[in-house]
Scaffold this motif. Structure first.
Motif, PDB file in Angstrom:
ATOM      1  N   LYS A 134       0.589  -1.375  -0.094  1.00  0.00           N
ATOM      2  CA  LYS A 134       0.139  -0.238  -0.066  1.00  0.00           C
ATOM      3  C   LYS A 134       0.632   1.873  -0.214  1.00  0.00           C
ATOM      4  O   LYS A 134       0.498   2.380  -0.389  1.00  0.00           O
ATOM      5  N   ALA A 138       1.273   3.915  -2.666  1.00  0.00           N
ATOM      6  CA  ALA A 138       0.557   5.169  -2.608  1.00  0.00           C
ATOM      7  C   ALA A 138       0.810   6.216  -3.672  1.00  0.00           C
ATOM      8  O   ALA A 138       1.228   6.766  -4.348  1.00  0.00           O
ATOM      9  N   LYS A 159      -7.986   3.825  -8.773  1.00  0.00           N
ATOM     10  CA  LYS A 159      -6.637   3.934  -7.817  1.00  0.00           C
ATOM     11  C   LYS A 159      -8.230   3.276  -6.100  1.00  0.00           C
ATOM     12  O   LYS A 159      -7.897   2.325  -5.418  1.00  0.00           O
ATOM     13  N   TYR A 160      -9.373   3.366  -6.553  1.00  0.00           N
ATOM     14  CA  TYR A 160     -10.222   2.956  -5.308  1.00  0.00           C
ATOM     15  C   TYR A 160     -10.341   1.460  -5.248  1.00  0.00           C
ATOM     16  O   TYR A 160      -9.882   0.961  -4.136  1.00  0.00           O
ATOM     17  N   GLN A 162      -8.524  -0.432  -6.574  1.00  0.00           N
ATOM     18  CA  GLN A 162      -7.452  -1.081  -6.329  1.00  0.00           C
ATOM     19  C   GLN A 162      -7.070  -1.299  -5.108  1.00  0.00           C
ATOM     20  O   GLN A 162      -6.655  -2.083  -4.709  1.00  0.00           O
ATOM     21  N   SER A 163      -7.501  -0.113  -4.704  1.00  0.00           N
ATOM     22  CA  SER A 163      -7.273  -0.288  -2.927  1.00  0.00           C
ATOM     23  C   SER A 163      -8.038  -1.314  -2.009  1.00  0.00           C
ATOM     24  O   SER A 163      -7.631  -2.786  -1.326  1.00  0.00           O
ATOM     25  N   ARG A 166      -6.727  -5.324  -3.381  1.00  0.00           N
ATOM     26  CA  ARG A 166      -5.378  -5.174  -2.015  1.00  0.00           C
ATOM     27  C   ARG A 166      -5.892  -5.768  -0.661  1.00  0.00           C
ATOM     28  O   ARG A 166      -5.330  -6.425  -0.602  1.00  0.00           O
ATOM     29  N   GLU A 180     -10.030  -1.070   7.235  1.00  0.00           N
ATOM     30  CA  GLU A 180      -8.882  -0.618   5.985  1.00  0.00           C
ATOM     31  C   GLU A 180      -9.705  -0.789   5.102  1.00  0.00           C
ATOM     32  O   GLU A 180     -10.053   0.171   4.044  1.00  0.00           O
ATOM     33  N   VAL A 184      -9.699   3.409   3.140  1.00  0.00           N
ATOM     34  CA  VAL A 184      -9.804   3.443   2.006  1.00  0.00           C
ATOM     35  C   VAL A 184     -11.379   4.175   1.144  1.00  0.00           C
ATOM     36  O   VAL A 184     -10.830   4.790   0.074  1.00  0.00           O
ATOM     37  N   GLU A 187     -10.340   7.676   1.895  1.00  0.00           N
ATOM     38  CA  GLU A 187      -8.926   7.657   1.183  1.00  0.00           C
ATOM     39  C   GLU A 187      -9.600   8.759  -0.471  1.00  0.00           C
ATOM     40  O   GLU A 187      -9.270   9.929  -0.901  1.00  0.00           O
ATOM     41  N   TYR A 188     -10.771   7.663  -0.645  1.00  0.00           N
ATOM     42  CA  TYR A 188     -11.223   7.953  -2.492  1.00  0.00           C
ATOM     43  C   TYR A 188     -11.834   9.160  -1.993  1.00  0.00           C
ATOM     44  O   TYR A 188     -11.849  10.508  -2.742  1.00  0.00           O
TER      45      TYR A 188
END
Length: 468
Positions: A134, A138, A159-160, A162-163, A166, A180, A184, A187-188
């Motif tokens: 991760k 980043a 990206k969201y 993919q997170s 992961r 997590e 995430v 984060e998005y």
């Protein structure tokens, strides 16, 4: 309010929180951990010896330095303060989960941290390989440089996804997996919020879509998530900042007796004491910097901040003392022996005879580069006038300063601060960048917190009043 620096703070916050998540578990405080391995191309040294810094991840306190031999090898024991630690090599930092009485090994090249997989061996390989994967992936392309709006939105969504993938890839404990997934998502949303704010700064007529508004229509008063999720903290702080800015502007149009400082508005609009104190620790300095009356604002800070962060209190006290002394028409704090892009060194006294528009920047400050097109346009508009644009970098590495100048093709006189605790930087209480300062031909202060190049109307209102 003269300058809105929310985006600058958000960017700075986003860069920091892109590598910081919290996951708390119970632990024994008496056990030790063995950490060994090989790390090459470490940039931080002490008496010629490269070293790693080991910190408690949640408390953010340094536990010890681990010294490496000439080949980068090391073996050391850590007195555990918890399960989670931050490792710093001078270039990057990352998180490791180290179990009680465990033996762990890590090997990597610090100069290739973002491009070459890191080898980790230990009892919690899945958790640590997840953290490392991760961290290496980043992303900080929050402004969508060289992308259309559609391309940037697609990038954020990819990206969201993919997170989320992961999280499923590694066999994480159920509690961490759940944590997590929430993280995430925040984060998005934080990345989306920053991008939308950036678009509105570029174009004042920009309006977010109903889908954007719906996605960001979340609960902004979840204290548990505020404590546990850094990206949620960023969203909440930005939301509160926007509400305070909006109210502050509306009050500025009313009779003077109805005016309130932003510290007072923070106390009225943010009801939870913990969130309010954390918010002030992030924005309080800029509230002071932007105020027309530093003294009264500082008194309100003392009244409404009930936190125990002693270092923050010291920063605010120092800023109050310095900013109240920076009066228009008084001698500017000076700098001496700054390295100059045209060779040799420069001091402030060398530049007397012209007005100076000073831009304080650094390589890592993305918001500095957002201002660059406006700064270049300003440079064209000021040609032939008695004013010079001076760039002052606070980068610690001279090579980074040189390559950054070349990359961005910086114009005008470019200088590099030559020491820590520099009297000019300290004198102007520079705690966030970009920062702009105007000095007159005699070396006296015109404006210690001048408008940014993008704030053309406010900036030219000042410049038109000068004898250029």
């Amino acid at each position: 309010m003269k300058i809105n620096q929310r985006t600058s703070f958000k960017l700075y916050y986003a860069l920091l929180i892109s590598i910081m998540f919290s996951w708390s578990t119970t632990y024994s405080q008496t056990n030790k951990v063995i950490l060994s391995g090989k790390v090459t191309n470490v940039t931080q040294e002490e008496n010629g010896r490269p070293f790693l810094i080991i910190s408690d991840y949640h408390q953010d306190t340094v536990i010890k330095k681990i010294y490496l031999d000439k080949e980068g090898n090391f073996l050391d024991t850590i007195n555990r303060t918890g399960n989670d630690y931050r490792i710093e090599d001078g270039r990057f930092n990352f998180r490791l989960h180290l179990a009680a009485d465990s033996k762990n090994q890590i090997e990597y090249d610090a100069s290739k941290f973002l491009t070459v997989p890191i080898n980790f061996n230990g009892p919690d390989e899945n958790i640590n390989n997840y953290y490392l994967d991760k961290r290496q992936k980043a992303f900080i392309d929050v402004y969508g440089e060289n992308k259309t709006e559609a391309e940037q939105r697609k990038f954020l969504n990819e990206k969201y996804e993919q997170s989320l993938q992961r999280i499923e890839k590694y066999k994480l404990p159920d509690s961490l997996k759940k944590f997590e997934r929430i993280g995430v998502r925040y984060e998005y949303l934080n990345r989306l919020n920053i991008y939308l704010d950036y678009l509105s700064e570029k174009d004042s007529s920009f309006l977010p879509t109903s889908k954007d508004q719906s996605e960001l229509d979340i609960n902004y008063s979840n204290l548990s998530h505020y404590r546990q999720h850094s990206y949620y903290r960023a969203l909440v702080d930005d939301y509160n900042s926007a509400q305070i800015d909006k109210t502050f502007k509306s009050l500025s149009l009313k009779p003077r007796k109805e005016h309130k400082t932003k510290f007072r508005l923070t106390n009225e609009l943010i009801l939870d004491e913990n969130i309010r104190n954390a918010f002030l620790e992030r924005y309080g300095y800029n509230f002071l910097l932007e105020s027309d009356d530093v003294k009264s604002n500082y008194q309100d800070f003392l009244s409404y901040y009930s936190g125990t962060n002693s270092s923050f209190k010291e920063v605010m006290l120092d800023a109050n003392l310095r900013l109240t002394s920076l009066k228009k028409g008084t001698p500017s704090p000076k700098f001496h022996g700054y390295k100059s892009s045209d060779g040799g060194t420069r001091s402030l006294d060398d530049l007397k005879g012209s007005y100076l528009y000073i831009d304080v920047w650094a390589e890592w400050c993305v918001n500095c580069w957002v201002q660059l097109p406006y700064l270049n346009q300003l440079e064209k508009e000021l040609r032939g006038k008695n004013i010079k644009i001076i760039g002052i970098s606070i980068d610690k590495d001279e090579e980074i300063w040189k390559t950054t100048r070349q990359k961005h093709q910086l114009k005008g006189i470019q200088l590099l601060v030559n020491k820590e605790n520099d009297e000019f930087i300290l004198g102007y209480a520079v705690n966030s960048i970009p920062r702009y300062i105007i000095i007159d031909p005699n070396g006296n202060i015109v404006d210690y917190n001048a408008p940014r190049p993008s704030e053309k109307e406010e900036l030219w209102e000042i410049l038109n009043g000068l004898d250029l």
